[in-house]
Enzyme design. Structure first.
Site, PDB file in Angstrom:
ATOM      1  N   PRO A  71       4.431  98.616   2.315  1.00  0.00           N
ATOM      2  CA  PRO A  71       3.907  98.784   0.967  1.00  0.00           C
ATOM      3  C   PRO A  71       5.074  99.082   0.036  1.00  0.00           C
ATOM      4  CG  PRO A  71       3.077 100.486   2.459  1.00  0.00           C
ATOM      5  CD  PRO A  71       4.076  99.710   3.211  1.00  0.00           C
ATOM      6  N   CYS A  72       5.017  98.511  -1.148  1.00  0.00           N
ATOM      7  CA  CYS A  72       6.120  98.709  -2.095  1.00  0.00           C
ATOM      8  C   CYS A  72       5.814  99.929  -2.938  1.00  0.00           C
ATOM      9  CB  CYS A  72       6.263  97.489  -2.985  1.00  0.00           C
ATOM     10  SG  CYS A  72       7.478  97.751  -4.266  1.00  0.00           S
ATOM     11  N   GLN A  73       6.534 100.990  -2.708  1.00  0.00           N
ATOM     12  CA  GLN A  73       6.366 102.167  -3.565  1.00  0.00           C
ATOM     13  C   GLN A  73       7.449 102.124  -4.631  1.00  0.00           C
ATOM     14  OE1 GLN A  73       7.284 104.719  -0.292  1.00  0.00           O
ATOM     15  NE2 GLN A  73       5.266 105.677  -0.443  1.00  0.00           N
ATOM     16  N   ASN A 111       7.213  91.361   1.571  1.00  0.00           N
ATOM     17  CA  ASN A 111       6.738  92.121   0.415  1.00  0.00           C
ATOM     18  C   ASN A 111       6.345  91.160  -0.709  1.00  0.00           C
ATOM     19  OD1 ASN A 111       6.555  94.375  -1.619  1.00  0.00           O
ATOM     20  ND2 ASN A 111       7.404  95.484   0.123  1.00  0.00           N
ATOM     21  N   LEU A 115       8.934  92.510  -6.048  1.00  0.00           N
ATOM     22  CA  LEU A 115       9.955  93.464  -5.596  1.00  0.00           C
ATOM     23  C   LEU A 115      11.345  93.062  -6.117  1.00  0.00           C
ATOM     24  CD1 LEU A 115      10.306  95.971  -3.728  1.00  0.00           C
ATOM     25  CD2 LEU A 115      10.856  94.399  -1.893  1.00  0.00           C
TER      26      LEU A 115
END
Ligand SMILES: C[S@@+](CC[C@H](N)C(=O)[O-])C[C@H]1O[C@@H](n2cnc3c(N)ncnc32)[C@H](O)[C@@H]1O
Length: 321
Positions: A71-73, A111, A115
């Site tokens: 997951p892209c935080q 991702n 991103l």
């Protein structure tokens, strides 16, 4: 070669890797709903269901390739501080710590395309910098399911592949485009299953009537209007929230074909990610919104297989060069 499957979801990356000949030795995710779907389809090993932050890295078996659609935080602040060893709360840095500890032959990370531009590119620069500092040779590319996997879904995703040995990286190639020969109609279920997703009244129905929906195209309900997906035979990117794409279909009566509007079913969404038709769906244990979310969160299996083939070929020793 042995792989581990982090942020495993419903096992999309695992399936693609296994289709390319890899053996999965460990799968992890912390979502109990994903675990239900996952464990219905995979048993050896089943999912270790806990947060990656709670994993004891020493308990993970030996592996050659690490995989994860993390997951892209947002972690611009973390990036600017430098020194990934301090960034314990961020999933990317957790992956980096595991790579540093176990030094796999290769890794595959997936991702969203966004991103690349997040925080003016700082996030991605931090990711690459961190991986280079670990001594890995990195390749990355945005691939689209409809261009690179013969799956009629407009799904662009970023893939990052890293190799411990530069020699392996220099042999690796991302999949080239291949012709799209299928339409979404090739992935539909038999008609008895459609009734649940049929749109028979209400504002979406009225808007569809007014729009002049065409056969063979797909549509989305966007808050208060209908949007047609421009490529005939293709669906837009499956997402995790909201309803699935809408199509015009037909119910076949005794002597007639009755046009209907309907959403794609959960099974059709899995099909349109290239999951095998015998992939089991836990219909009786779970509300369908979780299954739509799982399909939208997952990956396109034939695309993962093509990337995994490239990793296998480039890391396998060929006696004749
Ligand atoms: C983009 S999805 C990956 C889906 C997967 N590639 C598949 O084929 O289904 C990200 C996954 O990370 C999981 N996740 C998020 N935070 C996590 C954490 N702290 N520990 C373990 N898994 C986590 C989510 O539950 C979700 O399934």
């Amino acid at each position: 070669m042995k792989t581990i499957d982090l942020f495993a979801g419903v096992g999309g990356i695992r399936l693609g890797m296994e289709q390319a000949g890899f053996t999965t030795v460990f799968s992890n995710d912390f979502d109990t709903k994903c675990q239900i779907t996952f464990d219905l389809n995979f048993s050896d090993p089943s999912m270790t269901c806990k947060s990656i932050d709670a994993l004891d890295f020493d308990s993970i078996p030996d592996f050659d390739v690490l995989t994860g659609g993390f997951p892209c935080q947002p972690f611009s602040v973390a990036g600017k501080r430098g020194g990934f060893k301090d960034e314990r709360g961020n999933h990317f840095f957790t992956i980096a710590r595991l790579i540093d500890l176990r030094r796999p032959t290769a890794f595959l990370l997936e991702n969203v395309k966004g991103l690349l531009t997040h925080d003016d590119g700082d996030t991605f620069r931090t990711i690459l910098d961190t991986l280079y500092k670990l001594g890995y040779s990195i390749r990355w590319k945005v691939l689209n399911s409809k261009v690179h996997a013969n799956i009629p879904q407009n799904r662009e995703r970023l893939f990052i592949v890293g190799f411990k040995q530069e020699e392996h990286a220099s042999k690796f190639h991302f999949p080239e485009p291949i012709p799209l020969t299928k339409t979404y109609e090739d992935f539909l279920e038999i008609r008895e299953k459609w009734s649940r997703t049929k749109i028979t009244e209400g504002k979406v129905y009225d808007a569809l009537q007014e729009f002049g929906v065409k056969e063979g195209y797909s549509y989305q309900w966007r808050y208060n209007y209908i949007r047609e997906h421009k490529a005939k035979g293709c669906i837009p990117c499956l997402v995790t929230v909201g309803k699935s794409p809408i199509i015009k279909s037909f119910e076949v009566g005794w002597d007639s074909k009755i046009p209907i509007f309907r959403h794609l079913t959960t099974k059709e969404c899995f099909n349109l990610q290239g999951f095998p038709y015998d992939y089991k769906m836990p219909y009786s244990f779970m509300h369908e919104r979780h299954l739509y979310k799982q399909a939208g969160n997952s990956v396109t299996i034939p695309l993962i297989k093509r990337i995994a083939d490239g990793i296998r070929i480039s890391t396998t020793h060929h006696p004749n060069g």
